[in-house]
Design a protein around this motif. Structure first.
Motif, PDB file in Angstrom:
ATOM      1  N   ARG A  73       0.811  -1.214   0.000  1.00 22.98           N
ATOM      2  CA  ARG A  73       0.000   0.000   0.000  1.00 22.98           C
ATOM      3  C   ARG A  73       0.848   1.270   0.000  1.00 22.98           C
ATOM      4  NH1 ARG A  73      -5.372  -1.369  -0.658  1.00 22.98           N
ATOM      5  NH2 ARG A  73      -5.997   0.247   0.761  1.00 22.98           N
ATOM      6  N   LEU A  82       7.105  -0.303  12.439  1.00 24.94           N
ATOM      7  CA  LEU A  82       5.916  -0.865  11.820  1.00 24.94           C
ATOM      8  C   LEU A  82       5.102  -1.636  12.845  1.00 24.94           C
ATOM      9  CD1 LEU A  82       7.426  -2.205   8.468  1.00 24.94           C
ATOM     10  CD2 LEU A  82       6.420   0.046   8.954  1.00 24.94           C
ATOM     11  N   ARG A 101      -2.098  -6.969   8.924  1.00 22.75           N
ATOM     12  CA  ARG A 101      -2.175  -5.560   8.521  1.00 22.75           C
ATOM     13  C   ARG A 101      -0.896  -4.920   9.039  1.00 22.75           C
ATOM     14  NH1 ARG A 101      -7.399  -2.662  10.047  1.00 22.75           N
ATOM     15  NH2 ARG A 101      -6.714  -3.211  12.140  1.00 22.75           N
ATOM     16  N   SER A 103       1.234  -1.382   9.329  1.00 19.04           N
ATOM     17  CA  SER A 103       1.127   0.076   9.221  1.00 19.04           C
ATOM     18  C   SER A 103       2.305   0.730   9.930  1.00 19.04           C
ATOM     19  CB  SER A 103      -0.199   0.573   9.798  1.00 19.04           C
ATOM     20  OG  SER A 103      -0.368   0.126  11.121  1.00 19.04           O
ATOM     21  N   GLU A 104       2.581   1.958   9.539  1.00 18.63           N
ATOM     22  CA  GLU A 104       3.653   2.727  10.162  1.00 18.63           C
ATOM     23  C   GLU A 104       3.089   3.332  11.446  1.00 18.63           C
ATOM     24  OE1 GLU A 104       6.330   5.490  11.497  1.00 18.63           O
ATOM     25  OE2 GLU A 104       4.444   6.196  10.660  1.00 18.63           O
ATOM     26  N   GLY A 108       0.337   6.143  11.050  1.00 14.82           N
ATOM     27  CA  GLY A 108      -0.813   5.287  10.815  1.00 14.82           C
ATOM     28  C   GLY A 108      -0.940   4.842   9.362  1.00 14.82           C
ATOM     29  N   ARG A 109       0.011   5.243   8.518  1.00 10.78           N
ATOM     30  CA  ARG A 109      -0.010   4.907   7.095  1.00 10.78           C
ATOM     31  C   ARG A 109       0.014   3.388   6.906  1.00 10.78           C
ATOM     32  NH1 ARG A 109       4.773   6.504   6.280  1.00 10.78           N
ATOM     33  NH2 ARG A 109       5.804   4.536   5.856  1.00 10.78           N
ATOM     34  N   GLU A 110      -0.910   2.874   6.103  1.00 10.54           N
ATOM     35  CA  GLU A 110      -0.915   1.445   5.822  1.00 10.54           C
ATOM     36  C   GLU A 110       0.221   1.132   4.851  1.00 10.54           C
ATOM     37  OE1 GLU A 110      -4.053  -2.114   4.838  1.00 10.54           O
ATOM     38  OE2 GLU A 110      -4.497  -0.129   4.034  1.00 10.54           O
ATOM     39  N   ARG A 113      -0.853  -5.253   3.264  1.00 13.11           N
ATOM     40  CA  ARG A 113      -1.799  -6.259   3.728  1.00 13.11           C
ATOM     41  C   ARG A 113      -1.245  -7.588   3.262  1.00 13.11           C
ATOM     42  NH1 ARG A 113      -7.848  -3.980   2.481  1.00 13.11           N
ATOM     43  NH2 ARG A 113      -7.596  -2.077   3.703  1.00 13.11           N
TER      44      ARG A 113
END
Length: 143
Positions: A73, A82, A101, A103-104, A108-110, A113
């Motif tokens: 993503r 992460l 899932r 994310s950073e 909160g950046r995805e 997946r």
């Protein structure tokens, strides 16, 4: 070109954090796809360990990864932390899917997946075996 689409479960049963290390970075100066698969593996090992289990002996059976899907993503970079969230779904007679899932942490950046299909294995008999009842009872419920 058709793109892979991966829907995630609503509930995740486990969460862990890992920093992106220099060895995780590829020539594009971001997290490499091989490194991400290794980090997914580490998160799975941590998840099992939280319940006193291991991939070689999980309620009396071994785990083997039968397949893997990763949908990227966004990029991840050196030093970022992460968050890996894990959930199980789609139980069959011999295994299930583990969803991830990634994310950073700070933004909160995805990042990605993923899904790994696992099957249970009897290493002594060298053959696939059924899902241990204790595993299914513990991990098939939402968090």
């Amino acid at each position: 070109m058709a793109r892979v689409h991966l829907d995630l479960p609503e509930h995740f049963a486990f969460r862990t954090e890992m920093r992106v290390r220099v060895g995780d970075i590829n020539y594009g100066k971001h997290l490499g796809n091989d490194a991400l698969l290794g980090l997914l593996h580490e998160s799975r090992v941590r998840w099992l360990a939280e319940h006193g289990q291991a991939e070689f002996d999980c309620f009396g059976a071994g785990l083997i990864m039968a397949d893997a899907v990763i949908v990227y993503r966004s990029e991840a970079f050196l030093g970022e932390t992460l968050i890996f969230e894990l959930a199980t779904a789609d139980f069959s007679k011999y295994g299930c899917d583990i969803f991830y899932r990634v994310s950073e942490r700070d933004s909160g950046r995805e990042v990605a997946r993923a899904k790994t299909g696992i099957v249970f294995f009897d290493y002594d008999a060298r053959k696939v075996r059924g899902v241990p009842e204790d595993f299914q009872r513990l991990f098939s419920l939402p968090a």
